[in-house]
Design an enzyme around this catalytic site. Structure first.
Site, PDB file in Angstrom:
ATOM      1  N   LYS A 175      -7.550   8.317 -14.645  1.00 51.15           N
ATOM      2  CA  LYS A 175      -7.351   7.327 -13.756  1.00 51.15           C
ATOM      3  C   LYS A 175      -8.116   7.553 -12.695  1.00 51.15           C
ATOM      4  O   LYS A 175      -8.699   6.646 -11.828  1.00 51.15           O
ATOM      5  CB  LYS A 175      -5.982   6.989 -13.465  1.00 51.15           C
ATOM      6  CG  LYS A 175      -5.482   6.238 -12.058  1.00 51.15           C
ATOM      7  CD  LYS A 175      -5.687   4.610 -12.483  1.00 51.15           C
ATOM      8  CE  LYS A 175      -5.472   3.913 -11.334  1.00 51.15           C
ATOM      9  NZ  LYS A 175      -4.594   3.248 -11.123  1.00 51.15           N
ATOM     10  N   LYS A 243      -4.127   6.767  -0.783  1.00 49.81           N
ATOM     11  CA  LYS A 243      -3.208   7.712  -1.603  1.00 49.81           C
ATOM     12  C   LYS A 243      -4.200   7.948  -2.942  1.00 49.81           C
ATOM     13  O   LYS A 243      -4.422   9.275  -2.925  1.00 49.81           O
ATOM     14  CB  LYS A 243      -2.013   6.877  -1.925  1.00 49.81           C
ATOM     15  CG  LYS A 243      -1.115   7.867  -2.882  1.00 49.81           C
ATOM     16  CD  LYS A 243      -1.117   7.543  -4.545  1.00 49.81           C
ATOM     17  CE  LYS A 243      -1.109   6.160  -4.830  1.00 49.81           C
ATOM     18  NZ  LYS A 243      -0.909   5.735  -6.100  1.00 49.81           N
TER      19      LYS A 243
HETATM   20  P1  NA7 Z   1       4.076  -1.255  -4.735  1.00 49.86           P
HETATM   21  O1  NA7 Z   1       4.073  -2.841  -4.738  1.00 49.86           O
HETATM   22  O2  NA7 Z   1       4.124  -0.813  -3.401  1.00 49.86           O
HETATM   23  O3  NA7 Z   1       5.524  -0.739  -5.424  1.00 49.86           O
HETATM   24  C1  NA7 Z   1       6.009   0.465  -5.499  1.00 49.86           C
HETATM   25  C2  NA7 Z   1       7.103   0.695  -6.026  1.00 49.86           C
HETATM   26  O4  NA7 Z   1       7.681   2.139  -5.928  1.00 49.86           O
HETATM   27  C3  NA7 Z   1       8.365  -0.110  -5.572  1.00 49.86           C
HETATM   28  O5  NA7 Z   1       9.330  -0.602  -6.485  1.00 49.86           O
HETATM   29  C4  NA7 Z   1       9.168   0.729  -4.503  1.00 49.86           C
HETATM   30  O6  NA7 Z   1      10.337   0.542  -4.171  1.00 49.86           O
HETATM   31  C5  NA7 Z   1       9.072   2.120  -5.326  1.00 49.86           C
HETATM   32  N1  NA7 Z   1       9.442   3.243  -4.367  1.00 49.86           N
HETATM   33  C6  NA7 Z   1       8.500   3.727  -3.554  1.00 49.86           C
HETATM   34  N2  NA7 Z   1       9.174   4.695  -3.100  1.00 49.86           N
HETATM   35  C7  NA7 Z   1      10.359   5.096  -3.779  1.00 49.86           C
HETATM   36  C8  NA7 Z   1      11.054   6.071  -3.436  1.00 49.86           C
HETATM   37  N3  NA7 Z   1      11.411   7.043  -2.785  1.00 49.86           N
HETATM   38  N4  NA7 Z   1      12.533   5.966  -4.413  1.00 49.86           N
HETATM   39  C9  NA7 Z   1      12.388   4.912  -5.189  1.00 49.86           C
HETATM   40  N5  NA7 Z   1      11.467   4.000  -5.359  1.00 49.86           N
HETATM   41  C10 NA7 Z   1      10.421   3.982  -4.590  1.00 49.86           C
HETATM   42  O7  NA7 Z   1       2.969  -0.430  -5.514  1.00 49.86           O
HETATM   43  P2  NA7 Z   1       2.431  -1.091  -6.875  1.00 49.86           P
HETATM   44  O8  NA7 Z   1       3.138  -1.594  -7.731  1.00 49.86           O
HETATM   45  O9  NA7 Z   1       1.092  -1.830  -6.454  1.00 49.86           O
HETATM   46  O10 NA7 Z   1       1.422   0.268  -7.362  1.00 49.86           O
HETATM   47  C11 NA7 Z   1       2.709   1.145  -8.138  1.00 49.86           C
HETATM   48  C12 NA7 Z   1       1.870   2.450  -8.862  1.00 49.86           C
HETATM   49  O11 NA7 Z   1       1.010   1.770  -9.628  1.00 49.86           O
HETATM   50  C13 NA7 Z   1       1.119   2.960  -7.655  1.00 49.86           C
HETATM   51  O12 NA7 Z   1       1.008   4.446  -8.018  1.00 49.86           O
HETATM   52  C14 NA7 Z   1      -0.365   2.430  -7.886  1.00 49.86           C
HETATM   53  O13 NA7 Z   1      -1.315   3.390  -7.480  1.00 49.86           O
HETATM   54  C15 NA7 Z   1      -0.434   2.227  -9.219  1.00 49.86           C
HETATM   55  P3  NA7 Z   1      10.875  -0.692  -2.957  1.00 49.86           P
HETATM   56  O14 NA7 Z   1      10.432  -2.003  -3.750  1.00 49.86           O
HETATM   57  O15 NA7 Z   1       9.813  -0.283  -1.937  1.00 49.86           O
HETATM   58  O16 NA7 Z   1      12.165  -0.184  -2.674  1.00 49.86           O
END
Ligand code: NA7
Length: 290
Positions: A175, A243
Site C-alpha cells: 500500500k 499520515k
Molecule cells: P476517516 O473518514 O477519517 O475515518 C476514520 C475512522 O477511524 C472513523 O471511524 C474514526 O472514528 C475512527 N477513529 C479514529 N481514531 C480513533 C480512535 N482513537 N478510536 C476509535 N476510532 C477511531 O478515514 P477514512 O475512512 O478516509 O480512512 C480510514 C483508513 O483507510 C485510513 O487508514 C486511510 O489511510 C485508509 P470517528 O468517526 O472519528 O469517531
C-alpha cells in the site's frame, strides 16, 4: 437467521469504512458495527447492520472483525483498550484495512497472536470512496494464507482484487508503494493545474484533454477536475494523506531507500496541513499555490 448468512463485525465507519461495511450488508452478511462517534452509525444501521456497545462486545459476537481506522494509534486503541477487541475472546481473525505501515502491522500481529490467540491480517485498500461504494477496491493482504482464504468471500464483496502479498506487513508495504505514486501525482497535479491557470488555459478542462495521453492516471481522472474547481466535497482528508507520506518516509528510513520526490511531497503536504487544510479534502492541496 437464514442459514447462508454469515456474521462479521466492522469497526470504523469513516469515509471508507461506511461504504465497505454496506457492501457486506448487501452481500448477505449480518454485520455488527461499532464506531467511536455513535451518531455516524445511523447509515450502517439503515443498511441493516446491528450496533455493538463496545469493540469487545462486537468481538464477542463475531469470529471475523474488520477494522478501517485512521492510523496505528487508533488501531492500537480499538484493539487493546480495556473494552477493546482483544478482550472479546480468542480464536478470531482481525482484518485491518487501515493504512498503518508494516512495522505497526507486524507488532499488532505478534501481540494479538502471543497474548490473545487472535490472528491478524493487514489488508489496506486502494480505490477510494468510489471503489469502496462500488465494491471495486484492490486489497493488499499480508498474513497467513489460510486466514486470508477464510476471509476471502467477505473481502470479495468489497474488492475486485484481493492480493496476498506475503507475511504480516507485506500488505502495508505494498500500500505504501501505491501511495508513493498516488501522493506524488496529487502534488504534481496541483502544480500542473496552477501552471495551466497562470498560463491562461481552462484548468478544469485539462484532465479531460490529457485523458488519452501518457499523463493520464486514475488520480487525474477522479480528482483533476475537482481540484481545478477547488471542489470542497470531502472524499479523503488531507491529514490522512500526510499520515501516509510520513509512513512512506519511515519505511524509506528503515530500508535505507532514498525517496527525494516523496520528501518534497511530504513537506508540501505538511505545509498544507500547517495552513489549516488538514480537515479539508485532499483536492484542496492546490490552495497552497493560490
Ligand atoms: P476517516 O473518514 O477519517 O475515518 C476514520 C475512522 O477511524 C472513523 O471511524 C474514526 O472514528 C475512527 N477513529 C479514529 N481514531 C480513533 C480512535 N482513537 N478510536 C476509535 N476510532 C477511531 O478515514 P477514512 O475512512 O478516509 O480512512 C480510514 C483508513 O483507510 C485510513 O487508514 C486511510 O489511510 C485508509 P470517528 O468517526 O472519528 O469517531
Amino acid at each position: 437467521m437464514p442459514k447462508d448468512k454469515r456474521e462479521v463485525g466492522f469497526v470504523g465507519l469513516g469515509l471508507m469504512g461506511l461504504p465497505m461495511s454496506r457492501r457486506l450488508c448487501l452481500g448477505n452478511y449480518i454485520v455488527t458495527v461499532w464506531n467511536r462517534t455513535k451518531t455516524k452509525t445511523s447509515q450502517a444501521l439503515a443498511a441493516g447492520a446491528n450496533l455493538a456497545d463496545s469493540p469487545s462486545e462486537l468481538a464477542q459476537r463475531n469470529s471475523i472483525v474488520f477494522l478501517c481506522l485512521t492510523d496505528a494509534e487508533a488501531v492500537e486503541d480499538v484493539l487493546f483498550r480495556k473494552d477493546g477487541i482483544a478482550n472479546g475472546g480468542p480464536g478470531k481473525i482481525i482484518v485491518d484495512h487501515s493504512t498503518i505501515g508494516p512495522t505497526a502491522a507486524k507488532e499488532f500481529a505478534t501481540r494479538l497472536h502471543e497474548k490473545h490467540d487472535i490472528r491478524y491480517v493487514d489488508a489496506p485498500v486502494t480505490g477510494g470512496v468510489i471503489g469502496a461504494t462500488e465494491g471495486t477496491l484492490t486489497i493488499f493482504a499480508g498474513g497467513h494464507a489460510s486466514d486470508i482464504q477464510t476471509v476471502r468471500p467477505a473481502l470479495s464483496l468489497m474488492s475486485g482484487r484481493v492480493l496476498h502479498m506475503g507475511g504480516h506487513g507485506a500488505g502495508q508495504t505494498t500500500k505504501l508503494c501505491n501511495q508513493v505514486m498516488v501522493m506524488n501525482t496529487f502534488v504534481t497535479m496541483a502544480e500542473m493545474l496552477k501552471l495551466a491557470e497562470n498560463g491562461g488555459v481552462d484548468a478544469t478542462q485539462i484532465p479531460k484533454i490529457l485523458a488519452d495521453g501518457f499523463a493520464n492516471s486514475r488520480v487525474l481522472e477522479l480528482f483533476g477536475e475537482r481540484m481545478a474547481r477547488r471542489d470542497s466535497e470531502i472524499t479523503g482528508l488531507l491529514a490522512v494523506a500526510q499520515k501516509d507520506l510520513d509512513l512512506i518516509q519511515a519505511l524509506g528510513k528503515e530500508t535505507s531507500t532514498a525517496l527525494p520526490m516523496c520528501g518534497t511531497a511530504t513537506e508540501l503536504m505538511r505545509l498544507a496541513v500547517a495552513n489549516g487544510l488538514g480537515n479539508s479534502d485532499i483536492t484542496q492541496f492546490i490552495k497552497i499555490y493560490d
